[in-house]
Scaffold this motif. Structure first.
Motif, PDB file in Angstrom:
ATOM      1  N   LEU A  28       0.867  -1.480   0.151  1.00 38.78           N
ATOM      2  CA  LEU A  28      -0.077   0.250   0.000  1.00 38.78           C
ATOM      3  C   LEU A  28       1.274   1.094   0.089  1.00 38.78           C
ATOM      4  N   ILE A  35      -4.689   4.908  -3.721  1.00 35.48           N
ATOM      5  CA  ILE A  35      -4.016   3.204  -3.565  1.00 35.48           C
ATOM      6  C   ILE A  35      -4.360   3.990  -5.451  1.00 35.48           C
ATOM      7  N   MET A  76      -3.062  -3.531   7.573  1.00 39.37           N
ATOM      8  CA  MET A  76      -3.469  -2.336   6.620  1.00 39.37           C
ATOM      9  C   MET A  76      -5.186  -2.259   7.547  1.00 39.37           C
ATOM     10  N   LEU A  78      -8.142   1.286   5.716  1.00 35.16           N
ATOM     11  CA  LEU A  78      -8.281   1.521   4.093  1.00 35.16           C
ATOM     12  C   LEU A  78      -9.493   2.653   4.530  1.00 35.16           C
ATOM     13  N   GLU A 118      -7.392   4.782  -0.585  1.00 32.95           N
ATOM     14  CA  GLU A 118      -6.829   5.575   0.767  1.00 32.95           C
ATOM     15  C   GLU A 118      -6.001   4.932   1.688  1.00 32.95           C
ATOM     16  N   SER A 119      -4.868   4.625   1.459  1.00 31.89           N
ATOM     17  CA  SER A 119      -3.945   3.992   3.158  1.00 31.89           C
ATOM     18  C   SER A 119      -4.072   4.651   3.898  1.00 31.89           C
ATOM     19  N   THR A 123       3.776   4.343   6.442  1.00 30.37           N
ATOM     20  CA  THR A 123       4.507   2.650   4.658  1.00 30.37           C
ATOM     21  C   THR A 123       5.205   2.038   5.427  1.00 30.37           C
ATOM     22  N   SER A 126       2.615  -0.893   5.747  1.00 36.10           N
ATOM     23  CA  SER A 126       2.104  -1.159   5.196  1.00 36.10           C
ATOM     24  C   SER A 126       2.867  -2.038   4.079  1.00 36.10           C
ATOM     25  N   THR A 131       0.468  -8.409   0.354  1.00 39.67           N
ATOM     26  CA  THR A 131      -1.250  -7.380  -0.257  1.00 39.67           C
ATOM     27  C   THR A 131      -1.768  -7.432  -1.848  1.00 39.67           C
ATOM     28  N   SER A 133      -5.039  -6.277  -3.714  1.00 39.55           N
ATOM     29  CA  SER A 133      -5.976  -5.542  -3.845  1.00 39.55           C
ATOM     30  C   SER A 133      -7.027  -5.676  -4.907  1.00 39.55           C
TER      31      SER A 133
END
Length: 146
Positions: A28, A35, A76, A78, A118-119, A123, A126, A131, A133
């Protein structure tokens, strides 16, 4: 729009179409960044921008959006965003196993509305683990006269 006939033989417009499905298998992005999805599974009307990660409406109406996230040894968080406002949030963490997280919402969109994932994690969090998505959306019905 293509012309078609109703049951009385009168001309009427075809209903508008808008749908996309995209995916990415990368970590992410940084906190509060959209994203960016690298693969379009369906984007025939080109409503989803693969460069920015943002869907911009072209037909006013009610849309259904959803996402599916597969995690392995990963955390995560989101947010599904509409014009910079979070309308849905999902959070998950799994240190040893796979985990599936999904969410969906229906939204009324009008002129200029934009929707993205959006994350919501920094960082460092993530970038751990794997992952995959997927993000998708479609027009349920348009606000049009036909």
């Amino acid at each position: 729009m293509a012309e078609r006939k109703d049951f009385l033989g009168k001309n009427c417009s075809s209903p508008p179409k808008s749908a996309f499905a995209v995916k990415v298998s990368d970590p992410l992005p940084a906190l509060s960044q959209p994203i960016v999805f690298k693969e379009a599974l369906h984007n025939d009307q080109d409503r989803f921008n693969l460069t920015t990660g943002v869907f911009t409406y072209t037909v006013p109406g009610v849309y259904h959006f959803g996402f599916d996230i597969e995690l392995f040894q990963h955390a995560m968080k989101l947010g599904l965003m509409k014009n910079g406002t979070q309308v849905l949030e999902k959070e998950a963490q799994d240190k040893d196993n796979y985990r599936h997280v999904s969410g969906n919402v229906s939204l009324q969109l009008t002129m200029g509305d934009r929707v993205w994932l959006e994350s919501k994690l920094d960082t460092a969090e993530s970038e751990k683990g794997l992952t995959e998505s997927m993000f998708f959306g479609c027009l349920l019905y348009g606000n049009y006269t036909g």
